[in-house]
Design a protein around this motif. Structure first.
Motif, PDB file in Angstrom:
ATOM      1  N   ARG A  69       0.830  -1.209   0.000  1.00 45.85           N
ATOM      2  CA  ARG A  69       0.000   0.000   0.000  1.00 45.85           C
ATOM      3  C   ARG A  69       0.863   1.256   0.000  1.00 45.85           C
ATOM      4  O   ARG A  69       0.548   2.238  -0.674  1.00 45.85           O
ATOM      5  CB  ARG A  69      -0.935  -0.018   1.207  1.00 45.85           C
ATOM      6  CG  ARG A  69      -2.000  -1.110   1.134  1.00 45.85           C
ATOM      7  CD  ARG A  69      -2.771  -1.234   2.428  1.00 45.85           C
ATOM      8  NE  ARG A  69      -3.613  -0.068   2.661  1.00 45.85           N
ATOM      9  CZ  ARG A  69      -4.269   0.152   3.797  1.00 45.85           C
ATOM     10  NH1 ARG A  69      -4.148  -0.705   4.810  1.00 45.85           N
ATOM     11  NH2 ARG A  69      -5.026   1.227   3.932  1.00 45.85           N
ATOM     12  N   GLN A  70       1.977   1.213   0.757  1.00 42.75           N
ATOM     13  CA  GLN A  70       2.865   2.375   0.777  1.00 42.75           C
ATOM     14  C   GLN A  70       3.564   2.554  -0.563  1.00 42.75           C
ATOM     15  O   GLN A  70       3.671   3.676  -1.078  1.00 42.75           O
ATOM     16  CB  GLN A  70       3.903   2.216   1.887  1.00 42.75           C
ATOM     17  CG  GLN A  70       4.831   3.411   2.045  1.00 42.75           C
ATOM     18  CD  GLN A  70       4.094   4.658   2.466  1.00 42.75           C
ATOM     19  OE1 GLN A  70       3.746   4.820   3.626  1.00 42.75           O
ATOM     20  NE2 GLN A  70       3.850   5.563   1.526  1.00 42.75           N
ATOM     21  N   LYS A  71       4.035   1.463  -1.147  1.00 38.71           N
ATOM     22  CA  LYS A  71       4.670   1.554  -2.461  1.00 38.71           C
ATOM     23  C   LYS A  71       3.686   2.084  -3.493  1.00 38.71           C
ATOM     24  O   LYS A  71       4.035   2.936  -4.325  1.00 38.71           O
ATOM     25  CB  LYS A  71       5.199   0.188  -2.899  1.00 38.71           C
ATOM     26  CG  LYS A  71       5.817   0.206  -4.298  1.00 38.71           C
ATOM     27  CD  LYS A  71       6.276  -1.170  -4.745  1.00 38.71           C
ATOM     28  CE  LYS A  71       6.775  -1.132  -6.186  1.00 38.71           C
ATOM     29  NZ  LYS A  71       7.223  -2.473  -6.662  1.00 38.71           N
ATOM     30  N   ASP A  72       2.449   1.606  -3.448  1.00 36.76           N
ATOM     31  CA  ASP A  72       1.443   2.064  -4.403  1.00 36.76           C
ATOM     32  C   ASP A  72       1.177   3.557  -4.234  1.00 36.76           C
ATOM     33  O   ASP A  72       1.011   4.285  -5.225  1.00 36.76           O
ATOM     34  CB  ASP A  72       0.152   1.273  -4.218  1.00 36.76           C
ATOM     35  CG  ASP A  72      -0.855   1.550  -5.317  1.00 36.76           C
ATOM     36  OD1 ASP A  72      -0.539   1.286  -6.491  1.00 36.76           O
ATOM     37  OD2 ASP A  72      -1.955   2.048  -5.005  1.00 36.76           O
ATOM     38  N   ALA A  73       1.139   4.032  -2.988  1.00 34.33           N
ATOM     39  CA  ALA A  73       0.932   5.463  -2.749  1.00 34.33           C
ATOM     40  C   ALA A  73       2.078   6.281  -3.338  1.00 34.33           C
ATOM     41  O   ALA A  73       1.861   7.342  -3.938  1.00 34.33           O
ATOM     42  CB  ALA A  73       0.806   5.726  -1.250  1.00 34.33           C
TER      43      ALA A  73
ATOM     44  N   GLN B 177      11.578   0.528   6.477  1.00 33.39           N
ATOM     45  CA  GLN B 177      10.680  -0.133   5.534  1.00 33.39           C
ATOM     46  C   GLN B 177      10.096   0.848   4.523  1.00 33.39           C
ATOM     47  O   GLN B 177      10.050   0.555   3.323  1.00 33.39           O
ATOM     48  CB  GLN B 177       9.561  -0.842   6.305  1.00 33.39           C
ATOM     49  CG  GLN B 177      10.043  -2.026   7.133  1.00 33.39           C
ATOM     50  CD  GLN B 177       8.989  -2.523   8.104  1.00 33.39           C
ATOM     51  OE1 GLN B 177       8.224  -1.733   8.661  1.00 33.39           O
ATOM     52  NE2 GLN B 177       8.944  -3.826   8.325  1.00 33.39           N
ATOM     53  N   TRP B 178       9.633   2.023   4.984  1.00 33.88           N
ATOM     54  CA  TRP B 178       9.058   2.955   4.006  1.00 33.88           C
ATOM     55  C   TRP B 178      10.131   3.540   3.096  1.00 33.88           C
ATOM     56  O   TRP B 178       9.850   3.882   1.937  1.00 33.88           O
ATOM     57  CB  TRP B 178       8.223   4.040   4.673  1.00 33.88           C
ATOM     58  CG  TRP B 178       8.906   5.131   5.450  1.00 33.88           C
ATOM     59  CD1 TRP B 178       8.902   5.297   6.800  1.00 33.88           C
ATOM     60  CD2 TRP B 178       9.648   6.249   4.926  1.00 33.88           C
ATOM     61  NE1 TRP B 178       9.609   6.420   7.158  1.00 33.88           N
ATOM     62  CE2 TRP B 178      10.067   7.031   6.021  1.00 33.88           C
ATOM     63  CE3 TRP B 178       9.996   6.659   3.642  1.00 33.88           C
ATOM     64  CZ2 TRP B 178      10.824   8.192   5.871  1.00 33.88           C
ATOM     65  CZ3 TRP B 178      10.757   7.818   3.489  1.00 33.88           C
ATOM     66  CH2 TRP B 178      11.160   8.569   4.592  1.00 33.88           C
ATOM     67  N   LYS B 179      11.366   3.638   3.589  1.00 31.04           N
ATOM     68  CA  LYS B 179      12.447   4.114   2.723  1.00 31.04           C
ATOM     69  C   LYS B 179      12.683   3.139   1.571  1.00 31.04           C
ATOM     70  O   LYS B 179      12.914   3.552   0.427  1.00 31.04           O
ATOM     71  CB  LYS B 179      13.730   4.296   3.531  1.00 31.04           C
ATOM     72  CG  LYS B 179      13.677   5.449   4.522  1.00 31.04           C
ATOM     73  CD  LYS B 179      14.918   5.474   5.395  1.00 31.04           C
ATOM     74  CE  LYS B 179      14.814   6.534   6.482  1.00 31.04           C
ATOM     75  NZ  LYS B 179      15.992   6.507   7.393  1.00 31.04           N
ATOM     76  N   LEU B 180      12.628   1.843   1.864  1.00 26.58           N
ATOM     77  CA  LEU B 180      12.783   0.851   0.803  1.00 26.58           C
ATOM     78  C   LEU B 180      11.587   0.864  -0.144  1.00 26.58           C
ATOM     79  O   LEU B 180      11.744   0.686  -1.354  1.00 26.58           O
ATOM     80  CB  LEU B 180      12.957  -0.542   1.407  1.00 26.58           C
ATOM     81  CG  LEU B 180      14.321  -0.836   2.030  1.00 26.58           C
ATOM     82  CD1 LEU B 180      14.324  -2.215   2.673  1.00 26.58           C
ATOM     83  CD2 LEU B 180      15.425  -0.750   0.985  1.00 26.58           C
ATOM     84  N   ALA B 181      10.383   1.070   0.399  1.00 30.16           N
ATOM     85  CA  ALA B 181       9.198   1.158  -0.458  1.00 30.16           C
ATOM     86  C   ALA B 181       9.303   2.356  -1.395  1.00 30.16           C
ATOM     87  O   ALA B 181       8.915   2.286  -2.569  1.00 30.16           O
ATOM     88  CB  ALA B 181       7.938   1.259   0.398  1.00 30.16           C
TER      89      ALA B 181
END
Length: 235
Positions: free
Chosen positions: A29-33, A72-76
């Protein structure tokens, strides 16, 4: 030389499966955003400055709305930006190929078109030139001989070609994978069984996954979910 290993976990119990699926869903979901946010033409120039984008978000105190930890969000974010860059590079390659087959351009028009599309040497791509095609900004190089009206004609032609080859912008349709780096997991042995402990959504807690075999070399760079039998494969 880095070795790539593909290995399955043993079947997971319900709680471990739930935790892993939560990470995959939050990551997706974060990657999609991020894909939606940076798919705009105005964000093209940012593709060459991935670390700067990350640092700006850190400085602004960004917190993932989907519960990911900072690493994790940095990798996304990096994953999303590379996905978009690969799509644009594939589109640029297709447009270049069509230009090679187009016999209707004058030599000056062809030179200008390839100046807008090409990278030079090992330097990063100047994404401002691709953005200029869509915004109809009159960029020209020092050696550009084509007059302004001709440059405008070329940019309009390239814009039409891009619209034909780009297709739909990438989105995450299924939450079935997420990426980890070497700081986000630990491989260890207990008796004759090998395990990997991977970062979950709760700070300071790792999800311990029993593996189906033993490998002494290789580094995990991603996880892939197989939802049919509660097993995970990783590479």
């Amino acid at each position: 030389m880095r070795q790539t290993i593909r290995q399955k976990s043993l079947p997971l119990n319900r709680e471990k499966w739930r935790q892993i699926v939560e990470v995959a869903e939050a990551y997706s979901r974060q990657k999609d955003a991020f894909l939606v946010e940076y798919a705009q033409v105005k964000s093209l120039k940012d593709l060459g400055y991935k670390r700067r984008i990350r640092d700006e978000r850190v400085a602004a105190g960004f917190v993932s709305p989907f519960g990911l930890q900072a690493r994790q969000w940095k990798l996304a974010l990096e994953d999303a930006l590379w996905t978009l860059e690969r799509q644009w590079e594939a589109a640029i390659a297709e447009v270049r190929d069509r230009l090679h087959r187009n016999g209707g351009l004058t030599p000056k028009e062809r030179d200008y078109a390839f100046w807008l599309l090409d990278k030079f040497g090992d330097r990063p791509r100047d994404w401002r030139k691709i953005e200029a095609i869509f915004r109809d900004e009159d960029l020209a190089g020092k050696k550009t001989e084509l007059e302004p009206a001709g440059r405008k004609k070329v940019r309009h032609g390239l814009k039409r070609l891009f619209r034909r080859v780009l297709g739909k912008r990438p989105r995450v349709r299924k939450a079935q994978s997420f990426v980890v780096d070497q700081q986000m997991y630990r491989v260890f042995m207990v008796g004759n069984r090998q395990y990997v402990a991977v970062m979950g959504l709760s700070p300071g807690k790792r999800i311990v996954i029993p593996l189906s075999g033993i490998h002494k070399r290789g580094a995990i760079c991603g996880w892939f979910c197989c939802r049919t039998n509660r097993r995970w494969k990783f590479t």
